[in-house]
Design a protein around this motif. Structure first.
Motif, PDB file in Angstrom:
ATOM      1  N   ALA A 111     -38.975  85.098  17.658  1.00 20.88           N
ATOM      2  CA  ALA A 111     -37.217  85.464  17.066  1.00 20.88           C
ATOM      3  C   ALA A 111     -37.149  84.791  18.513  1.00 20.88           C
ATOM      4  O   ALA A 111     -36.218  83.673  18.535  1.00 20.88           O
ATOM      5  CB  ALA A 111     -36.445  86.960  17.049  1.00 20.88           C
ATOM      6  N   ARG A 112     -37.077  84.778  19.211  1.00 22.78           N
ATOM      7  CA  ARG A 112     -36.926  83.661  20.726  1.00 22.78           C
ATOM      8  C   ARG A 112     -37.634  82.547  20.686  1.00 22.78           C
ATOM      9  O   ARG A 112     -36.625  81.913  20.612  1.00 22.78           O
ATOM     10  CB  ARG A 112     -37.716  84.728  21.947  1.00 22.78           C
ATOM     11  N   ALA A 113     -38.842  82.538  20.148  1.00 19.26           N
ATOM     12  CA  ALA A 113     -38.907  80.852  19.613  1.00 19.26           C
ATOM     13  C   ALA A 113     -37.999  80.166  18.443  1.00 19.26           C
ATOM     14  O   ALA A 113     -37.552  78.876  19.436  1.00 19.26           O
ATOM     15  CB  ALA A 113     -40.250  80.472  19.303  1.00 19.26           C
ATOM     16  N   ALA A 114     -37.640  80.698  17.806  1.00 24.99           N
ATOM     17  CA  ALA A 114     -37.232  80.435  16.802  1.00 24.99           C
ATOM     18  C   ALA A 114     -35.370  80.110  17.526  1.00 24.99           C
ATOM     19  O   ALA A 114     -35.016  78.906  17.380  1.00 24.99           O
ATOM     20  CB  ALA A 114     -36.624  80.878  15.648  1.00 24.99           C
ATOM     21  N   TRP A 115     -35.084  80.051  18.227  1.00 19.65           N
ATOM     22  CA  TRP A 115     -33.535  80.492  18.498  1.00 19.65           C
ATOM     23  C   TRP A 115     -33.900  79.131  19.894  1.00 19.65           C
ATOM     24  O   TRP A 115     -32.927  78.280  20.163  1.00 19.65           O
ATOM     25  CB  TRP A 115     -33.065  81.987  19.968  1.00 19.65           C
ATOM     26  N   LEU A 116     -35.125  79.404  20.497  1.00 14.48           N
ATOM     27  CA  LEU A 116     -35.042  77.994  21.613  1.00 14.48           C
ATOM     28  C   LEU A 116     -35.342  76.846  20.585  1.00 14.48           C
ATOM     29  O   LEU A 116     -34.844  75.978  20.858  1.00 14.48           O
ATOM     30  CB  LEU A 116     -36.010  78.357  21.963  1.00 14.48           C
ATOM     31  N   GLU A 117     -36.337  76.774  19.446  1.00 10.95           N
ATOM     32  CA  GLU A 117     -36.054  76.106  18.823  1.00 10.95           C
ATOM     33  C   GLU A 117     -34.890  75.342  17.896  1.00 10.95           C
ATOM     34  O   GLU A 117     -34.805  74.120  18.127  1.00 10.95           O
ATOM     35  CB  GLU A 117     -37.152  75.867  17.656  1.00 10.95           C
ATOM     36  N   ASP A 118     -34.012  76.617  18.455  1.00 11.22           N
ATOM     37  CA  ASP A 118     -33.064  75.820  17.350  1.00 11.22           C
ATOM     38  C   ASP A 118     -31.861  75.558  18.187  1.00 11.22           C
ATOM     39  O   ASP A 118     -30.812  74.621  18.044  1.00 11.22           O
ATOM     40  CB  ASP A 118     -32.327  77.330  17.034  1.00 11.22           C
ATOM     41  N   LYS A 119     -31.938  75.635  19.481  1.00 17.99           N
ATOM     42  CA  LYS A 119     -31.191  74.436  20.891  1.00 17.99           C
ATOM     43  C   LYS A 119     -31.582  73.816  21.161  1.00 17.99           C
ATOM     44  O   LYS A 119     -31.408  72.964  22.179  1.00 17.99           O
ATOM     45  CB  LYS A 119     -31.202  75.427  22.054  1.00 17.99           C
ATOM     46  N   PHE A 120     -32.923  73.413  20.602  1.00 13.43           N
ATOM     47  CA  PHE A 120     -33.141  72.226  20.613  1.00 13.43           C
ATOM     48  C   PHE A 120     -33.910  71.916  22.234  1.00 13.43           C
ATOM     49  O   PHE A 120     -34.184  71.282  22.907  1.00 13.43           O
ATOM     50  CB  PHE A 120     -32.381  71.137  20.745  1.00 13.43           C
ATOM     51  N   LEU A 121     -34.436  73.012  22.398  1.00 11.54           N
ATOM     52  CA  LEU A 121     -35.345  73.404  23.688  1.00 11.54           C
ATOM     53  C   LEU A 121     -36.420  73.872  23.662  1.00 11.54           C
ATOM     54  O   LEU A 121     -37.000  74.353  23.193  1.00 11.54           O
ATOM     55  CB  LEU A 121     -34.610  74.466  24.772  1.00 11.54           C
ATOM     56  N   SER A 155     -40.027  75.643  24.211  1.00 12.71           N
ATOM     57  CA  SER A 155     -40.106  77.137  24.039  1.00 12.71           C
ATOM     58  C   SER A 155     -41.188  77.956  24.818  1.00 12.71           C
ATOM     59  O   SER A 155     -40.798  78.861  25.499  1.00 12.71           O
ATOM     60  CB  SER A 155     -41.776  77.352  22.675  1.00 12.71           C
ATOM     61  N   ASP A 156     -41.480  76.706  26.118  1.00 10.83           N
ATOM     62  CA  ASP A 156     -42.657  77.983  27.339  1.00 10.83           C
ATOM     63  C   ASP A 156     -41.992  77.511  28.946  1.00 10.83           C
ATOM     64  O   ASP A 156     -41.608  78.541  29.390  1.00 10.83           O
ATOM     65  CB  ASP A 156     -43.819  76.806  27.505  1.00 10.83           C
ATOM     66  N   VAL A 157     -41.112  76.883  29.103  1.00  9.28           N
ATOM     67  CA  VAL A 157     -40.362  76.757  30.335  1.00  9.28           C
ATOM     68  C   VAL A 157     -38.936  75.739  29.934  1.00  9.28           C
ATOM     69  O   VAL A 157     -38.483  75.055  28.940  1.00  9.28           O
ATOM     70  CB  VAL A 157     -40.864  75.167  31.201  1.00  9.28           C
ATOM     71  N   LEU A 158     -38.154  76.628  30.385  1.00  6.26           N
ATOM     72  CA  LEU A 158     -37.216  76.860  30.226  1.00  6.26           C
ATOM     73  C   LEU A 158     -35.765  76.125  31.723  1.00  6.26           C
ATOM     74  O   LEU A 158     -36.138  77.274  32.113  1.00  6.26           O
ATOM     75  CB  LEU A 158     -36.043  77.707  29.598  1.00  6.26           C
ATOM     76  N   ASP A 159     -35.242  75.083  31.820  1.00  2.08           N
ATOM     77  CA  ASP A 159     -34.487  75.164  32.839  1.00  2.08           C
ATOM     78  C   ASP A 159     -33.508  75.767  33.166  1.00  2.08           C
ATOM     79  O   ASP A 159     -32.056  75.791  32.242  1.00  2.08           O
ATOM     80  CB  ASP A 159     -34.042  72.890  32.879  1.00  2.08           C
ATOM     81  N   TRP A 160     -33.084  76.714  33.806  1.00  2.00           N
ATOM     82  CA  TRP A 160     -31.683  77.135  33.916  1.00  2.00           C
ATOM     83  C   TRP A 160     -30.818  76.392  35.050  1.00  2.00           C
ATOM     84  O   TRP A 160     -31.160  76.744  36.285  1.00  2.00           O
ATOM     85  CB  TRP A 160     -31.900  78.652  34.801  1.00  2.00           C
ATOM     86  N   ALA A 161     -29.278  76.869  35.519  1.00  2.00           N
ATOM     87  CA  ALA A 161     -28.240  75.684  36.056  1.00  2.00           C
ATOM     88  C   ALA A 161     -28.668  76.997  36.933  1.00  2.00           C
ATOM     89  O   ALA A 161     -28.586  77.901  36.731  1.00  2.00           O
ATOM     90  CB  ALA A 161     -27.337  75.965  35.364  1.00  2.00           C
ATOM     91  N   LEU A 162     -28.084  76.753  37.888  1.00  2.00           N
ATOM     92  CA  LEU A 162     -27.582  77.455  39.206  1.00  2.00           C
ATOM     93  C   LEU A 162     -26.617  76.503  40.463  1.00  2.00           C
ATOM     94  O   LEU A 162     -26.290  75.784  40.490  1.00  2.00           O
ATOM     95  CB  LEU A 162     -29.016  77.174  40.198  1.00  2.00           C
ATOM     96  N   ASN A 163     -25.294  77.990  39.704  1.00  2.00           N
ATOM     97  CA  ASN A 163     -23.749  76.960  39.611  1.00  2.00           C
ATOM     98  C   ASN A 163     -23.581  78.028  41.146  1.00  2.00           C
ATOM     99  O   ASN A 163     -23.400  79.830  40.944  1.00  2.00           O
ATOM    100  CB  ASN A 163     -23.195  77.667  38.472  1.00  2.00           C
TER     101      ASN A 163
END
Length: 288
Positions: A38-48, A50-58
Motif C-alpha cells: 500500500a505504501r509503494a502504491a501511494w508513492l507510485e500514485d504520487k509519481f515519487l 519508492s526508496d528515497v523521498l525528499d522531505w521539504a524542511l520549512n
C-alpha cells in the motif's frame, strides 16, 4: 535557482515561509505500520520513488506588532549526511532578515531539524541577548531523558537527536521561556501544545482581521491527509500522533483556514478538505 522564501499576509500579520532545504529519507518513514504494498502504491500514485523521498524542511518568520518571530530553525549541521539542508542562515540573509532582528523563537518541538539552525557556528552570537525561546515545558522535560522505544528511524538518527537535544538545552537554557499548554507570543500569534509527535509538540496559530493560518510543525505530513492512521517513523507516540493528526485535519477542514507545515512541499501553503473517511490536500495558488 530555486525559490527559498514565500511571503503572505494573515490580516495584519506578515508571514514568510523559508526553505531550509530538503531531507532525503527512506520511503518507509512515511508509514512504518502500513502494508509495504500500500505504501509503494501511494508513492507510485504520487509519481515519487519508492526508496528515497525528499522531505521539504520549512521554517516561518512571523511579524506581528513589534515582534519578529522565528518558528523553528532548521537542521544546521547536526546531521552532515543530509547535505541538502541546513541553509537557514543563508536564506534568512537572502530574505533580508538579520538574526539580530528576531525577538522570539518558537519551537514546535526539539528534533534536530527544528533546533539545529540555532546551533550552527556563529548564529547564537548574532542573536539578541534578550531573545525569548518559547517551547512547551513537556518538550524541554522530555529531552532531558528522551524515550525512543516507539520510533522507527534509520540508524544513527536516535543518537544524533539525543545529542542535539542535550546540546540545545545546555546552550539555550537561559533563554528558554516554557509554557504548559498555550501562550500568546505576540498579538494574534498563539503557540499551543498538541503532543503526539513528541510530548511537547506544538502548533502555532495566527489570527488577524478574520484571516487564520496554522503552522502545524510535524503533526501533518503529505501522506497523512489520505492515510492519517499511518505512523511516521519519527513519532515518539505514534498512536497519539495519529489522534492529533485526525483532530487537526477535521478542524482545518471545518474552519477552512490555511495550513503550513514543516515537511509539506515548499511553500506548503494549502487547505484541507474532507474526502470520504479521509482528507484531501488542496495546495494554495501561488500568489505574486
Amino acid at each position: 535557482m530555486v525559490p527559498s522564501r514565500y511571503a503572505l499576509k494573515v490580516g495584519a500579520i506578515d508571514v514568510t515561509v523559508i526553505s531550509d532545504g530538503v531531507l532525503s529519507l527512506p520511503g518507509a518513514m512515511l508509514g512504518h505500520n502500513a502494508d509495504p504494498t500500500a505504501r509503494a502504491a501511494w508513492l507510485e500514485d504520487k509519481f515519487l520513488p519508492s526508496d528515497v523521498l525528499d522531505w521539504a524542511l520549512n521554517v516561518v518568520v512571523v511579524r506581528s506588532g513589534d515582534r519578529t518571530i522565528l518558528v523553528d530553525a532548521g537542521i544546521g549541521g547536526e546531521f552532515p549526511d543530509l547535505e541538502r539542508a541546513g541553509l537557514l542562515a543563508q536564506r534568512l540573509e537572502a530574505a533580508g532578515i538579520d538574526p539580530s532582528a528576531v525577538t522570539d523563537v518558537v519551537l514546535t518541538h526539539m528534533h534536530m531539524d527544528h533546533v539545529g539552525g540555532l546551533l550552527a557556528p556563529g548564529v547564537k552570537e548574532r542573536l539578541r541577548p534578550d531573545l525569548r525561546v518559547h517551547v512547551a515545558a513537556a518538550e524541554a522535560e522530555f529531552w532531558e531523558a528522551p524515550d525512543f522505544s516507539r520510533v522507527s528511524m534509520p540508524p544513527g538518527f536516535p543518537d544524533a537527536l539525543r545529542r542535539t537535544g542535550k546540546r540545545f538545552l545546555e546552550e539555550y537554557h537561559g533563554l528558554l521561556r516554557t509554557f504548559e499548554n498555550e501562550y500568546e507570543v505576540a498579538p494574534g500569534v498563539v503557540v499551543q501544545r498538541t503532543g503526539g509527535h513528541t510530548p511537547g509538540h506544538s502548533v502555532v496559530r495566527l489570527a488577524s482581521g478574520g484571516d487564520r493560518l496554522m503552522f502545524a510543525g510535524d503533526a501533518l505530513f503529505q501522506v497523512g491527509f489520505e492515510h492519517p492512521d499511518w505512523y511516521n517513523g519519527f513519532e515518539h507516540d505514534p498512536a497519539e500522533a495519529a489522534r492529533v493528526r485526525v483532530r487537526l485535519l477535521r478542524e482545518l477542514a471545518a474552519n477552512r483556514e490555511a495550513l503550513v507545515a514543516t515537511h509539506l512541499s515548499f511553500p506548503s501553503v494549502c487547505h484541507v478538505a474532507l474526502d470520504g473517511d479521509a482528507f484531501r490536500w488542496v495546495p494554495g495558488p501561488w500568489e505574486y
